[in-house]
Design a protein around this motif. Structure first.
Motif, PDB file in Angstrom:
ATOM      1  N   GLY A 272       9.592   5.544  -1.588  1.00  0.00           N
ATOM      2  CA  GLY A 272       8.315   5.358  -0.884  1.00  0.00           C
ATOM      3  C   GLY A 272       7.445   4.217  -1.380  1.00  0.00           C
ATOM      4  O   GLY A 272       6.239   4.191  -1.127  1.00  0.00           O
TER       5      GLY A 272
ATOM      6  N   GLN B 244      -2.204   3.517  -7.344  1.00  0.00           N
ATOM      7  CA  GLN B 244      -0.900   3.123  -6.771  1.00  0.00           C
ATOM      8  C   GLN B 244       0.021   2.571  -7.853  1.00  0.00           C
ATOM      9  O   GLN B 244       1.214   2.876  -7.892  1.00  0.00           O
ATOM     10  CB  GLN B 244      -1.109   2.035  -5.702  1.00  0.00           C
ATOM     11  CG  GLN B 244      -1.737   2.543  -4.420  1.00  0.00           C
ATOM     12  CD  GLN B 244      -2.014   1.391  -3.445  1.00  0.00           C
ATOM     13  OE1 GLN B 244      -2.435   0.306  -3.842  1.00  0.00           O
ATOM     14  NE2 GLN B 244      -1.785   1.642  -2.170  1.00  0.00           N
TER      15      GLN B 244
ATOM     16  N   GLN C  73       7.272  -4.098   7.462  1.00  0.00           N
ATOM     17  CA  GLN C  73       6.224  -3.100   7.697  1.00  0.00           C
ATOM     18  C   GLN C  73       6.861  -1.881   8.370  1.00  0.00           C
ATOM     19  O   GLN C  73       6.577  -1.583   9.522  1.00  0.00           O
ATOM     20  CB  GLN C  73       5.137  -3.663   8.600  1.00  0.00           C
ATOM     21  CG  GLN C  73       4.463  -4.905   8.056  1.00  0.00           C
ATOM     22  CD  GLN C  73       3.128  -5.189   8.713  1.00  0.00           C
ATOM     23  OE1 GLN C  73       2.610  -4.386   9.481  1.00  0.00           O
ATOM     24  NE2 GLN C  73       2.548  -6.330   8.433  1.00  0.00           N
TER      25      GLN C  73
ATOM     26  N   LYS D 274       7.793   1.697   9.842  1.00  0.00           N
ATOM     27  CA  LYS D 274       6.856   2.689  10.399  1.00  0.00           C
ATOM     28  C   LYS D 274       7.357   4.124  10.226  1.00  0.00           C
ATOM     29  O   LYS D 274       6.678   5.072  10.555  1.00  0.00           O
ATOM     30  CB  LYS D 274       6.642   2.427  11.900  1.00  0.00           C
ATOM     31  CG  LYS D 274       6.072   1.047  12.219  1.00  0.00           C
ATOM     32  CD  LYS D 274       4.558   0.981  11.977  1.00  0.00           C
ATOM     33  CE  LYS D 274       3.964  -0.359  12.332  1.00  0.00           C
ATOM     34  NZ  LYS D 274       4.218  -1.444  11.380  1.00  0.00           N
ATOM     35  N   GLU D 275       8.635   4.280   9.728  1.00  0.00           N
ATOM     36  CA  GLU D 275       9.217   5.631   9.751  1.00  0.00           C
ATOM     37  C   GLU D 275       8.598   6.566   8.721  1.00  0.00           C
ATOM     38  O   GLU D 275       8.737   7.771   8.810  1.00  0.00           O
ATOM     39  CB  GLU D 275      10.747   5.580   9.634  1.00  0.00           C
ATOM     40  CG  GLU D 275      11.322   5.214   8.268  1.00  0.00           C
ATOM     41  CD  GLU D 275      11.337   3.710   7.980  1.00  0.00           C
ATOM     42  OE1 GLU D 275      10.937   2.923   8.841  1.00  0.00           O
ATOM     43  OE2 GLU D 275      11.743   3.337   6.865  1.00  0.00           O
ATOM     44  N   GLN D 276       7.928   6.024   7.729  1.00  0.00           N
ATOM     45  CA  GLN D 276       7.247   6.891   6.753  1.00  0.00           C
ATOM     46  C   GLN D 276       6.092   6.116   6.121  1.00  0.00           C
ATOM     47  O   GLN D 276       5.973   4.912   6.311  1.00  0.00           O
ATOM     48  CB  GLN D 276       8.224   7.356   5.659  1.00  0.00           C
ATOM     49  CG  GLN D 276       8.676   6.246   4.738  1.00  0.00           C
ATOM     50  CD  GLN D 276       9.484   6.777   3.551  1.00  0.00           C
ATOM     51  OE1 GLN D 276      10.667   7.000   3.651  1.00  0.00           O
ATOM     52  NE2 GLN D 276       8.813   6.962   2.412  1.00  0.00           N
ATOM     53  N   GLU D 277       5.228   6.829   5.408  1.00  0.00           N
ATOM     54  CA  GLU D 277       4.124   6.179   4.690  1.00  0.00           C
ATOM     55  C   GLU D 277       4.672   5.573   3.402  1.00  0.00           C
ATOM     56  O   GLU D 277       5.390   6.233   2.661  1.00  0.00           O
ATOM     57  CB  GLU D 277       3.080   7.237   4.324  1.00  0.00           C
ATOM     58  CG  GLU D 277       2.217   7.673   5.481  1.00  0.00           C
ATOM     59  CD  GLU D 277       0.853   6.991   5.454  1.00  0.00           C
ATOM     60  OE1 GLU D 277       0.315   6.824   4.349  1.00  0.00           O
ATOM     61  OE2 GLU D 277       0.360   6.637   6.543  1.00  0.00           O
ATOM     62  N   TYR D 278       4.352   4.346   3.145  1.00  0.00           N
ATOM     63  CA  TYR D 278       4.778   3.707   1.903  1.00  0.00           C
ATOM     64  C   TYR D 278       3.564   3.291   1.086  1.00  0.00           C
ATOM     65  O   TYR D 278       2.494   3.026   1.650  1.00  0.00           O
ATOM     66  CB  TYR D 278       5.583   2.437   2.195  1.00  0.00           C
ATOM     67  CG  TYR D 278       6.989   2.686   2.676  1.00  0.00           C
ATOM     68  CD1 TYR D 278       8.019   2.888   1.770  1.00  0.00           C
ATOM     69  CD2 TYR D 278       7.277   2.701   4.042  1.00  0.00           C
ATOM     70  CE1 TYR D 278       9.324   3.101   2.208  1.00  0.00           C
ATOM     71  CE2 TYR D 278       8.575   2.914   4.484  1.00  0.00           C
ATOM     72  CZ  TYR D 278       9.588   3.107   3.559  1.00  0.00           C
ATOM     73  OH  TYR D 278      10.875   3.329   3.993  1.00  0.00           O
ATOM     74  N   ILE D 279       3.742   3.176  -0.217  1.00  0.00           N
ATOM     75  CA  ILE D 279       2.781   2.424  -1.027  1.00  0.00           C
ATOM     76  C   ILE D 279       3.200   0.980  -0.842  1.00  0.00           C
ATOM     77  O   ILE D 279       4.312   0.586  -1.201  1.00  0.00           O
ATOM     78  CB  ILE D 279       2.846   2.838  -2.514  1.00  0.00           C
ATOM     79  CG1 ILE D 279       2.368   4.282  -2.667  1.00  0.00           C
ATOM     80  CG2 ILE D 279       2.004   1.887  -3.366  1.00  0.00           C
ATOM     81  CD1 ILE D 279       2.357   4.788  -4.101  1.00  0.00           C
ATOM     82  N   LYS D 280       2.331   0.193  -0.237  1.00  0.00           N
ATOM     83  CA  LYS D 280       2.734  -1.138   0.224  1.00  0.00           C
ATOM     84  C   LYS D 280       2.351  -2.204  -0.812  1.00  0.00           C
ATOM     85  O   LYS D 280       1.189  -2.576  -0.924  1.00  0.00           O
ATOM     86  CB  LYS D 280       2.021  -1.401   1.556  1.00  0.00           C
ATOM     87  CG  LYS D 280       2.884  -2.092   2.555  1.00  0.00           C
ATOM     88  CD  LYS D 280       2.190  -2.275   3.881  1.00  0.00           C
ATOM     89  CE  LYS D 280       2.660  -3.548   4.516  1.00  0.00           C
ATOM     90  NZ  LYS D 280       2.351  -4.754   3.751  1.00  0.00           N
TER      91      LYS D 280
END
Ligand code: PMP
Length: 351
Positions: free
Chosen positions: A312, A336, A20, A22-28
């Protein structure tokens, strides 16, 4: 490690949850959560329950058990709720594995961890060449059997008759069917607990029910098995389900149509994405879960994982030798998944 750590546990390798960062927004797309948020009714139920958090929750978890009993057509003494289904699995390893355990070599990574934590000896039965469970190899094994159905991370499911043949062939051993992903396959073995006293069927609110964050799992079995599991629960943490999760869980069970709609959307997206990946030359197992398990001759498993992360998108890569060319991709929203497909196309074409 401190000098106080129990020597029996000094080789324990903990389970590694999906990353998880935190350094950037990801499509998870790496932990098989539901792509859709919980309904408004769930949010309202949690808000209402929040005013009473000065009080302990109901240790019997009565309201949830009653509701689930009505839905499943069972007695409420045949049901137990836990803090995620991970907790029920741990309880099962504590309670019922004196003679050891067996499970596939490729399956949910927590089984061997719970076995070691509980000092349980285990044997891994290799999946077939095409990553399937061969039911014949689970007959008369003399140990507690764990089968995730659909299996993870392959997504491949056994048929109900195949499961039943394993249960019937092991009358003196417990069979645990982990149905974390069964809502997406459309087939559950839960009614079989009314016939067989050597069967536990586990489930979770983390996948189809949009509620991984509330940590709610459950199991169905005959009354005697559930009573034993409650002995472990009351010897560990009688308040394992907090009031907010209880309220959310109840609201989720009262709105089954919402869950069914999300399952339908997820399955539709899964099949669409599978076809698109196949067009790009990927091999996909016959996944009946809310994820795909894929590989391609055009790009290595690790390169796909790393390349997507750089761009990302998080997917799950496993370093296990047999499956290192594969990746597990959770099914997100259509939007997504469109980005995923576009990105994969660009990566594969650039090579
Ligand atoms: N079983 C399987 C096969 C899983 O993949 C998971 C989720 N990682 C679980 C059980 C546990 O789910 P939870 O604790 O969120 O209910």
């Amino acid at each position: 490690m401190s000098k106080f750590f129990n020597q029996k546990l000094n080789t324990l390798v903990p389970y590694t949850p999906g990353e998880q960062p935190k350094e950037q927004e990801y499509i998870k797309l790496n932990t098989n959560e539901c792509a859709y948020a919980p309904s408004e009714k769930v949010l309202q139920a949690v808000e209402k329950a929040a005013v009473s958090v000065n009080l302990y929750p109901d240790p019997a978890c009565d309201a949830l058990c009653e509701k689930m009993a009505r839905i499943a057509g069972m007695d409420k003494q045949q049901i137990i709720f836990t803090n995620g289904s991970d907790e029920i699995l741990n309880f099962i390893f504590t309670a019922f594995c004196e003679n050891g355990a067996v499970f596939p070599d490729i399956t949910y990574g927590f089984y061997p961890v719970f076995a070691r934590l509980n000092g349980v000896k285990y044997r891994e039965i290799p999946l077939t060449q095409d990553l399937r469970i061969n039911p014949e190899e689970y007959k008369n094994v003399g140990k507690t059997i764990f089968i995730a159905n659909p299996n993870a991370p392959t997504g491949i499911a056994l048929k109900r008759e195949e499961l039943e043949s394993i249960i019937r062939a092991n009358p003196d051993n417990l069979v645990v069917i982990d149905e974390a992903y069964a809502d997406f396959s459309g087939e559950s073995a839960r009614e079989l607990v009314n016939i067989y006293d050597n069967l536990i069927v586990c489930g979770t609110f983390s996948k189809s029910r949009s509620a991984a964050g509330i940590r709610l799992g459950f199991a169905f079995a005959c009354k005697e098995l559930i009573s034993d599991l409650n002995t472990i629960r009351f010897s560990t943490n009688p308040y394992n389900i907090n009031s907010l999760s209880m309220a959310a869980g109840l609201a989720i069970l009262e709105d089954e149509a919402y869950t069914a709609e999300n399952v339908k959307k997820t399955v539709r997206t899964r099949e669409r994405v599978k076809e698109l990946l196949k067009k790009e030359g990927f091999y996909c197992t016959d996944s009946k879960a809310n994820f795909l398990f894929v590989k391609s001759d055009k790009i290595s498993g690790e390169a796909l994982y790393r390349g997507l992360k750089q761009r990302g998108i998080l997917i799950r890569h496993f370093s296990l030798e047999r499956i290192r060319e594969y990746n597990r991709i959770s099914i997100g929203t259509d939007a997504q998944m469109d980005i995923l497909i576009k990105t994969i196309k660009e990566m594969v074409e650039r090579k």
